[in-house]
Design a protein around this motif. Structure first.
Motif, PDB file in Angstrom:
ATOM      1  N   ALA A 196      -4.703   6.436   2.383  1.00 14.16           N
ATOM      2  CA  ALA A 196      -5.706   6.303   1.387  1.00 14.16           C
ATOM      3  C   ALA A 196      -6.508   5.990   1.325  1.00 14.16           C
ATOM      4  CB  ALA A 196      -5.875   6.816   0.125  1.00 14.16           C
ATOM      5  N   GLU A 197      -8.358   5.849   1.107  1.00 11.34           N
ATOM      6  CA  GLU A 197      -9.316   5.156   1.482  1.00 11.34           C
ATOM      7  C   GLU A 197      -9.687   4.150   0.556  1.00 11.34           C
ATOM      8  OE1 GLU A 197     -10.818   4.894   4.595  1.00 11.34           O
ATOM      9  OE2 GLU A 197     -10.057   6.621   5.333  1.00 11.34           O
ATOM     10  N   ALA A 198     -10.212   3.305   0.585  1.00  8.43           N
ATOM     11  CA  ALA A 198     -10.183   1.895  -0.931  1.00  8.43           C
ATOM     12  C   ALA A 198     -10.587   2.614  -1.457  1.00  8.43           C
ATOM     13  CB  ALA A 198     -10.212   0.938   0.187  1.00  8.43           C
ATOM     14  N   GLU A 199     -11.022   2.477  -2.383  1.00  3.83           N
ATOM     15  CA  GLU A 199     -12.649   3.205  -3.620  1.00  3.83           C
ATOM     16  C   GLU A 199     -13.272   2.014  -3.604  1.00  3.83           C
ATOM     17  OE1 GLU A 199     -10.952   5.179  -7.367  1.00  3.83           O
ATOM     18  OE2 GLU A 199      -9.976   6.440  -6.052  1.00  3.83           O
ATOM     19  N   SER A 200     -14.480   2.126  -2.973  1.00  2.00           N
ATOM     20  CA  SER A 200     -15.405   0.681  -3.780  1.00  2.00           C
ATOM     21  C   SER A 200     -15.986   0.759  -4.532  1.00  2.00           C
ATOM     22  CB  SER A 200     -16.169   1.447  -2.015  1.00  2.00           C
ATOM     23  OG  SER A 200     -17.175   2.953  -2.235  1.00  2.00           O
ATOM     24  N   GLY A 201     -16.463   0.151  -5.383  1.00  2.00           N
ATOM     25  CA  GLY A 201     -17.452  -0.404  -6.789  1.00  2.00           C
ATOM     26  C   GLY A 201     -16.766  -1.152  -7.230  1.00  2.00           C
TER      27      GLY A 201
ATOM     28  N   ASP B 149       1.195  -1.471  -0.132  1.00  2.00           N
ATOM     29  CA  ASP B 149       0.222   0.039   0.157  1.00  2.00           C
ATOM     30  C   ASP B 149       0.895   1.617  -0.211  1.00  2.00           C
ATOM     31  OD1 ASP B 149       0.684   0.254   2.611  1.00  2.00           O
ATOM     32  OD2 ASP B 149      -0.883   0.420   3.633  1.00  2.00           O
TER      33      ASP B 149
END
Length: 152
Positions: free
Chosen positions: A147-152, A11
């Motif tokens: 960073a926050e993980a992107e959802s979708g 990461d």
């Protein structure tokens, strides 16, 4: 011999970058490519690297999209190694390493190569990290934010 661990899924962007270019031979090959070296024999002669090691490093850099091969520009049967856009993106990293080396690894007055502006021959200015508003930032004026993980 210890098996190398892949950092390709780390990461941390630094870890991922080192997974691609983190050994000294790769960085020296990239440095030489920026200086116009293109042929296997030129890399080998300039670096003094063993042919097998050079072959492995060139193949790896090509597989990772840092270099690409092309037919020799003189029409001979040889191939040339050319920096890709991804490879050219390493220019500032190479300059940063160069400038760090100049600052910390030479005695006062000791001769070394320098990076100059091709247009006028002047020394290239020192790299500086700038905030979005143009302020120069020191190391202790920055922080890493996960960073926050992107959802979708």
């Amino acid at each position: 011999m210890v098996k190398r661990i892949s950092l390709s899924e780390a990461d941390c962007p630094v870890a991922r970058a080192l997974d691609v270019i983190g050994d000294w031979w790769s960085l020296l090959i990239i440095r030489d490519a920026f200086e116009g070296v293109r042929r296997f024999s030129e890399f080998q002669t300039g670096l003094g690297i063993a042919k097998g090691m050079l072959s492995t490093r060139l193949r790896d850099l090509a597989e990772r999209g840092v270099l690409e091969t092309a037919p020799a520009s003189d029409g001979s049967a040889y191939k040339e190694y050319i920096l890709t856009e991804r490879g050219r993106g390493l220019f500032l990293a190479i300059v940063a390493l160069r400038q760090w080396g100049e600052d910390h690894l030479y005695r006062a007055g000791e001769r070394h190569s320098v990076l100059v502006d091709r247009a006028n021959g002047d020394l290239v200015a020192r790299l500086e990290l700038q905030a979005s508003d143009g302020r120069v930032l020191a190391w202790n004026e920055t922080q890493v934010r996960k960073a926050e993980a992107e959802s979708g």
